[in-house]
Design an enzyme around this catalytic site. Structure first.
Site, PDB file in Angstrom:
ATOM      1  NE  ARG A 107      -3.306  -2.228   2.826  1.00 42.02           N
ATOM      2  CZ  ARG A 107      -3.014  -3.517   3.467  1.00 42.02           C
ATOM      3  NH1 ARG A 107      -1.781  -3.533   4.107  1.00 42.02           N
ATOM      4  NH2 ARG A 107      -3.925  -4.542   3.671  1.00 42.02           N
TER       5      ARG A 107
ATOM      6  CE  LYS B  54      -5.530  -0.840   5.254  1.00 34.82           C
ATOM      7  NZ  LYS B  54      -6.902  -1.275   4.670  1.00 34.82           N
TER       8      LYS B  54
ATOM      9  CG  HIS C  73      -5.453  -0.254  -3.291  1.00 38.66           C
ATOM     10  ND1 HIS C  73      -4.335   0.122  -2.364  1.00 38.66           N
ATOM     11  CD2 HIS C  73      -5.976  -1.034  -3.339  1.00 38.66           C
ATOM     12  CE1 HIS C  73      -4.970  -0.782  -1.690  1.00 38.66           C
ATOM     13  NE2 HIS C  73      -5.865  -1.632  -2.010  1.00 38.66           N
TER      14      HIS C  73
ATOM     15  NE  ARG D 239      -3.111  -4.431  -1.053  1.00 41.09           N
ATOM     16  CZ  ARG D 239      -2.531  -4.965  -0.203  1.00 41.09           C
ATOM     17  NH1 ARG D 239      -1.170  -4.791  -0.029  1.00 41.09           N
ATOM     18  NH2 ARG D 239      -2.907  -5.724   0.846  1.00 41.09           N
TER      19      ARG D 239
ATOM     20  CG  HIS E  68      -5.959  -9.158   2.018  1.00 45.07           C
ATOM     21  ND1 HIS E  68      -6.313  -9.783   0.780  1.00 45.07           N
ATOM     22  CD2 HIS E  68      -5.734  -7.822   1.721  1.00 45.07           C
ATOM     23  CE1 HIS E  68      -6.266  -8.845  -0.222  1.00 45.07           C
ATOM     24  NE2 HIS E  68      -5.921  -7.760   0.212  1.00 45.07           N
TER      25      HIS E  68
ATOM     26  CE1 TYR F 246      -7.045  -8.270  -6.475  1.00 45.55           C
ATOM     27  CE2 TYR F 246      -7.327  -9.104  -4.194  1.00 45.55           C
ATOM     28  CZ  TYR F 246      -6.989  -7.976  -5.370  1.00 45.55           C
ATOM     29  OH  TYR F 246      -6.518  -6.766  -4.513  1.00 45.55           O
TER      30      TYR F 246
END
Length: 404
Positions: A256, A280, A349, A352, A375, A384
């Site tokens: 990111r 994150k 993004h 990514r 994730h 995806y």
């Protein structure tokens, strides 16, 4: 051509003791000798002005600086704005010579509540400062609709008022902004319930914004588009080496923008070929460092990153004062890369998404893709699955009435 030496500018008065430190600092921050000379001349003028009035460095408040600049404008045309004095003040404040500028305090009812709410998000929820800043605008807007006094207005708050605020606000916002609004509002209402300011859990009353996240395929780039993006960087310049390194990290590792901006030099383990990534929620992960990514980073460190910088952040701004590149700077860099390559503008993004789509096309299972992208939830990786049309075709049933 003769280049002036900023260290030879004579400074007398209260700031004379700190002149050498200021000169060294601004040169390390990437200022040219010409700009450093002009800054030192400004320092000399300010020091003489302070000496004539019997002022010590600790007396350099915004008001005093304003008085100095007002007088300076009578005889000077350069460096006569508060911005011109900022590098000098930053050096003096970093040394503890000049006190930090006072931070405005909002002591209103809403301001006091927001201060406590920020602390709750940081200490109890573990949110990063960038996430907290996104929560505050819709939260402040909602609190401004609560009738005073605030404590009584919150005690009387009803679900209908919450719904009405969301419905009216969503009409003026895009879908993405509306989602941010309801997320922040739910967080606030949970905080108000936990702290006893409201008696009912009104977070459940916040309407849900229509979420069509899985309605479209995730955007991706072709191999040719990625190559065009990378080849558009002028690697003969320090800025071009930095841009190439950042774009290579995005395109190969799927980081990111905020993760790229947060990379420290110490995060690179050259012996093991591993890069530490701060994701994150303050989570840290270690990713293998591909050879081409390592080469791009090494080239930037050796030939692009200015030496002597005090910060440990890897990527720095091009212009003085040298500062760590912010996440917004990474996104702007991608936008400039699109323009150079003649590609339609897209967000960082998108790279990514491209990494994930390429891994899926190579046969990687979704759980492994989720690990690469770090994730927390498998639902984030599930989008995806739609990219793999070959596997999805096996699940498709024949259209009724169609011939085999």
């Amino acid at each position: 051509m003769y280049e002036r030496d900023p260290s030879r500018v004579v400074v007398v008065g209260p700031l004379a003791l700190y002149a050498a430190s200021v000169c060294t600092t601004v040169l390390r921050q990437g200022y040219t000798h010409k700009s450093a000379c002009e800054l030192m001349q400004l320092t000399a003028h300010l020091s003489r002005w302070m000496g004539a009035r019997g002022l010590e460095p600790a007396a350099l408040t915004d008001q005093v600086i304003g008085e100095f600049l007002a007088e300076r404008r009578h005889n000077y045309h350069k460096r006569t704005t508060p911005r011109a004095v900022m590098p000098l003040l930053a050096c003096l404040r970093a040394s503890g010579v000049v006190p930090e500028a006072p931070v405005p305090v909002d002591d209103s009812e809403v301001g006091v509540l927001l201060t406590e709410y920020r602390q709750y998000l940081r200490d109890e929820r573990g949110l990063a400062e960038v996430s907290i800043r996104r929560y505050l605008p819709p939260v402040r807007a909602f609190l401004s609709t609560v009738p005073p006094p605030l404590a009584q207005g919150l005690a009387d708050l009803r679900a209908e008022e919450v719904v009405r605020f969301v419905m009216e606000g969503a009409q003026r916002r895009s879908t993405a902004d509306a989602k941010k609004m309801v997320t922040g509002l739910r967080s606030l209402l949970r905080f108000l319930f936990v702290t006893g300011r409201i008696s009912r859990p009104l977070a459940d009353a916040v309407p849900t914004v229509a979420n069509r996240k899985l309605a479209a395929l995730p955007g991706r780039l072709t191999a040719g588009e990625v190559n065009s993006l990378l080849s558009g960087c002028d690697r003969s310049t320090p800025a071009g080496r930095r841009d190439f390194a950042i774009l290579t990290v995005l395109a190969r590792l799927g980081l990111r923008a905020c993760e790229v901006a947060a990379i420290e030099i110490s995060d690179i383990d050259w012996r093991s070929g591993v890069l530490a990534v701060r994701g994150k929620g303050g989570l840290a992960d270690r990713l293998p460092l591909p050879a081409d990514v390592g080469e791009a980073l090494a080239d930037y460190l050796l030939h692009g990153r200015p030496p002597g910088c005090s910060t440990g952040r890897l990527f720095l701004t091009e212009r003085a004062p040298r500062r760590p590149v912010a996440p917004s700077g990474v996104r702007a860099l991608v936008a400039r890369g699109c323009k150079r390559a003649g590609l339609p503008r897209f967000a960082a993004h998108r790279l990514r998404h491209t990494v994930a789509s390429d891994l899926l096309a190579a046969g990687a299972p979704l759980p492994e893709i989720g690990q690469v992208l770090r994730h927390r939830s498998q639902l984030s990786t599930a989008i995806y699955a739609k990219v793999d049309r070959v596997r999805l075709r096996e699940l498709a049933r024949p259209w009724p009435g169609a011939t085999a």
